[in-house]
Design an enzyme around this catalytic site. Structure first.
Site, PDB file in Angstrom:
ATOM      1  N   GLU A  55     -45.507   4.629  33.286  1.00  0.00           N
ATOM      2  CA  GLU A  55     -44.492   4.294  34.299  1.00  0.00           C
ATOM      3  C   GLU A  55     -43.024   4.909  33.796  1.00  0.00           C
ATOM      4  O   GLU A  55     -42.237   5.331  34.929  1.00  0.00           O
ATOM      5  CB  GLU A  55     -44.305   2.677  34.585  1.00  0.00           C
ATOM      6  CG  GLU A  55     -45.640   2.039  35.188  1.00  0.00           C
ATOM      7  CD  GLU A  55     -46.129   0.848  34.804  1.00  0.00           C
ATOM      8  OE1 GLU A  55     -45.342   0.051  34.203  1.00  0.00           O
ATOM      9  OE2 GLU A  55     -47.217   0.429  35.078  1.00  0.00           O
ATOM     10  N   SER A  74     -55.762  -2.356  33.145  1.00  0.00           N
ATOM     11  CA  SER A  74     -56.562  -3.329  33.825  1.00  0.00           C
ATOM     12  C   SER A  74     -57.427  -4.300  32.584  1.00  0.00           C
ATOM     13  O   SER A  74     -58.626  -4.534  33.243  1.00  0.00           O
ATOM     14  CB  SER A  74     -57.278  -2.689  34.680  1.00  0.00           C
ATOM     15  OG  SER A  74     -56.443  -2.272  35.567  1.00  0.00           O
ATOM     16  N   ASN A  92     -47.446  -6.515  27.689  1.00  0.00           N
ATOM     17  CA  ASN A  92     -46.422  -5.677  28.282  1.00  0.00           C
ATOM     18  C   ASN A  92     -46.107  -6.270  29.539  1.00  0.00           C
ATOM     19  O   ASN A  92     -46.800  -6.344  30.742  1.00  0.00           O
ATOM     20  CB  ASN A  92     -46.774  -4.308  28.572  1.00  0.00           C
ATOM     21  CG  ASN A  92     -45.614  -3.525  29.284  1.00  0.00           C
ATOM     22  OD1 ASN A  92     -44.624  -3.926  29.608  1.00  0.00           O
ATOM     23  ND2 ASN A  92     -46.062  -2.296  29.671  1.00  0.00           N
ATOM     24  N   TRP A  93     -45.120  -7.012  29.612  1.00  0.00           N
ATOM     25  CA  TRP A  93     -44.591  -7.866  31.025  1.00  0.00           C
ATOM     26  C   TRP A  93     -43.706  -6.974  31.854  1.00  0.00           C
ATOM     27  O   TRP A  93     -43.762  -7.476  33.254  1.00  0.00           O
ATOM     28  CB  TRP A  93     -43.705  -9.008  30.521  1.00  0.00           C
ATOM     29  CG  TRP A  93     -44.116  -9.902  29.664  1.00  0.00           C
ATOM     30  CD1 TRP A  93     -45.160 -10.025  28.949  1.00  0.00           C
ATOM     31  CD2 TRP A  93     -43.533 -11.194  29.161  1.00  0.00           C
ATOM     32  NE1 TRP A  93     -45.680 -11.113  28.096  1.00  0.00           N
ATOM     33  CE2 TRP A  93     -44.296 -12.032  28.155  1.00  0.00           C
ATOM     34  CE3 TRP A  93     -42.260 -11.828  29.342  1.00  0.00           C
ATOM     35  CZ2 TRP A  93     -44.310 -13.189  27.915  1.00  0.00           C
ATOM     36  CZ3 TRP A  93     -42.251 -13.250  28.927  1.00  0.00           C
ATOM     37  CH2 TRP A  93     -42.938 -13.678  27.908  1.00  0.00           C
ATOM     38  N   LYS A  94     -43.665  -5.813  31.694  1.00  0.00           N
ATOM     39  CA  LYS A  94     -43.023  -5.104  32.541  1.00  0.00           C
ATOM     40  C   LYS A  94     -41.791  -5.480  33.295  1.00  0.00           C
ATOM     41  O   LYS A  94     -40.874  -6.504  32.601  1.00  0.00           O
ATOM     42  CB  LYS A  94     -44.078  -4.514  33.651  1.00  0.00           C
ATOM     43  CG  LYS A  94     -45.313  -3.896  33.047  1.00  0.00           C
ATOM     44  CD  LYS A  94     -46.143  -3.290  33.826  1.00  0.00           C
ATOM     45  CE  LYS A  94     -47.352  -2.822  32.915  1.00  0.00           C
ATOM     46  NZ  LYS A  94     -48.291  -1.631  33.827  1.00  0.00           N
ATOM     47  N   HIS A  96     -44.585   5.103  28.053  1.00  0.00           N
ATOM     48  CA  HIS A  96     -45.484   4.357  28.902  1.00  0.00           C
ATOM     49  C   HIS A  96     -45.564   5.286  30.189  1.00  0.00           C
ATOM     50  O   HIS A  96     -44.354   5.832  30.685  1.00  0.00           O
ATOM     51  CB  HIS A  96     -44.912   2.942  29.339  1.00  0.00           C
ATOM     52  CG  HIS A  96     -45.938   2.416  30.128  1.00  0.00           C
ATOM     53  ND1 HIS A  96     -46.022   2.377  31.455  1.00  0.00           N
ATOM     54  CD2 HIS A  96     -46.821   1.142  29.704  1.00  0.00           C
ATOM     55  CE1 HIS A  96     -46.977   1.645  32.064  1.00  0.00           C
ATOM     56  NE2 HIS A  96     -47.455   0.844  30.860  1.00  0.00           N
ATOM     57  N   GLY A 143     -51.197  -5.540  30.264  1.00  0.00           N
ATOM     58  CA  GLY A 143     -49.893  -5.571  31.402  1.00  0.00           C
ATOM     59  C   GLY A 143     -50.022  -6.879  32.282  1.00  0.00           C
ATOM     60  O   GLY A 143     -49.842  -8.135  31.728  1.00  0.00           O
ATOM     61  N   GLY A 144     -50.719  -6.824  33.450  1.00  0.00           N
ATOM     62  CA  GLY A 144     -50.967  -7.890  34.444  1.00  0.00           C
ATOM     63  C   GLY A 144     -51.375  -9.280  33.518  1.00  0.00           C
ATOM     64  O   GLY A 144     -50.769 -10.092  33.881  1.00  0.00           O
ATOM     65  N   GLY A 155     -53.031  -1.084  36.121  1.00  0.00           N
ATOM     66  CA  GLY A 155     -52.495  -2.054  37.429  1.00  0.00           C
ATOM     67  C   GLY A 155     -53.431  -1.853  38.491  1.00  0.00           C
ATOM     68  O   GLY A 155     -52.862  -2.367  39.597  1.00  0.00           O
ATOM     69  N   GLU A 202     -53.926   4.893  27.493  1.00  0.00           N
ATOM     70  CA  GLU A 202     -53.772   4.286  28.691  1.00  0.00           C
ATOM     71  C   GLU A 202     -53.824   5.285  29.888  1.00  0.00           C
ATOM     72  O   GLU A 202     -52.916   5.905  30.511  1.00  0.00           O
ATOM     73  CB  GLU A 202     -52.340   3.330  29.011  1.00  0.00           C
ATOM     74  CG  GLU A 202     -52.081   2.494  28.171  1.00  0.00           C
ATOM     75  CD  GLU A 202     -51.087   1.362  28.733  1.00  0.00           C
ATOM     76  OE1 GLU A 202     -51.365   0.319  28.505  1.00  0.00           O
ATOM     77  OE2 GLU A 202     -50.090   2.004  29.158  1.00  0.00           O
TER      78      GLU A 202
END
Ligand code: PGA
Length: 255
Positions: A96, A210, A9-11, A94, A231-232, A170, A164
């Site tokens: 976010e 994470s 997930n590149w966000k 998600h 993610g990151g 993150g 999640e």
């Protein structure tokens, strides 16, 4: 049984140019990894370019969000109908989206329905916040989110669930494999009640929050955990490739 699954997930990261560069950096190595379903979820503006780059490869494409109406006067929105020409998956619910953009369980439910209606496979995210975790309310929250998101939806195998915990996203503070596996087992029990035992056994359930090349093994060593939503670490080609490689290796051993 359930095939392992890893999605990146590149966000809201990468311009179209950067997205192409990132795909180029990982394409060959990622393509060759067998035994894991691999999905990249870049921002909307890069979906077309990335979809062309992935053609003929074993890597699949997903979007990060969508609106539940098919078309019309909804300035700025993207529908499942539009995405269905480009992607196979879409991340829904998600945290976010829930916390920054006010998405309720009801909105997530409408999105899941709209995605399935257009043959898009939802990656449905659920997870508790720190205060809910500390108050021992994880199961209550996750159960409410699942029941809300799946309300009125017939059992369907074209669905992936991602657990999640919000406090792990993150933050560099991942859950432990044991914690994640226990909640995922609980999620399976909720799906078994809502749908059926066999559906619960067949659905892939991922951990997210994470995840890195250094800790992925801790999660996927559990039979309960079918993969990861990353993610990151999915923005670093080498690290993402290593996460997928380790997943293939560890899950391959357990067959
Ligand atoms: P993270 O994000 O890996 O950067 O914690 C995971 C996610 O939000 O899907």
């Amino acid at each position: 049984m359930r095939s392992p699954f890893v999605a990146g997930n590149w966000k809201m990261n990468t311009t179209a140019t950067e997205a192409e560069r990132l795909v180029l950096e990982m394409l060959d190595k990622l393509d060759k990894i067998e035994g894991v379903e691999k999905v990249l979820c870049p921002p909307f503006v890069s979906l077309v370019a990335v979809s062309m780059m992935l053609q003929g490869s074993s890597i699949k494409l997903g979007a990060q969000n969508m609106y539940f109406e098919a078309k019309g006067a909804y300035t700025g929105e993207i529908s499942s109908l539009m995405l269905s020409e480009l992607c196979e998956f879409v991340i829904l619910g998600h945290s976010e989206r829930r916390w920054y953009f006010g998405e309720t369980d009801e909105i997530v439910n409408r999105k899941v329905k709209a995605a399935l209606a257009n043959k898009l496979k939802p990656i449905l995210c659920v997870g508790e916040r720190l205060e809910e975790n500390e108050a021992g309310r994880t199961e209550e929250v996750v159960s409410r989110q699942l029941r809300g998101a799946l309300d009125g939806i017939e059992p369907v195998r074209d669905l992936v669930i991602a657990y999640e915990p919000v406090w792990a996203i993150g933050t560099g503070k991942a859950a432990s494999g044991k914690q994640a596996a226990a909640t995922i087992q609980f999620i399976r029990a909720v799906v078994a009640k809502l749908w059926s035992k066999s559906m619960a056994q067949d659905l892939r359930i991922l951990y997210g929050g994470s995840v890195t090349g250094a800790n992925i093994a801790e999660f996927i060593s559990y039979l309960e955990i079918d993969g990861a939503l990353v993610g990151g670490a999915s923005l670093k080609a080498e690290e993402f490739v290593s996460i997928v490689e380790k997943t293939a290796e560890i899950k391959g051993r357990k067959k």
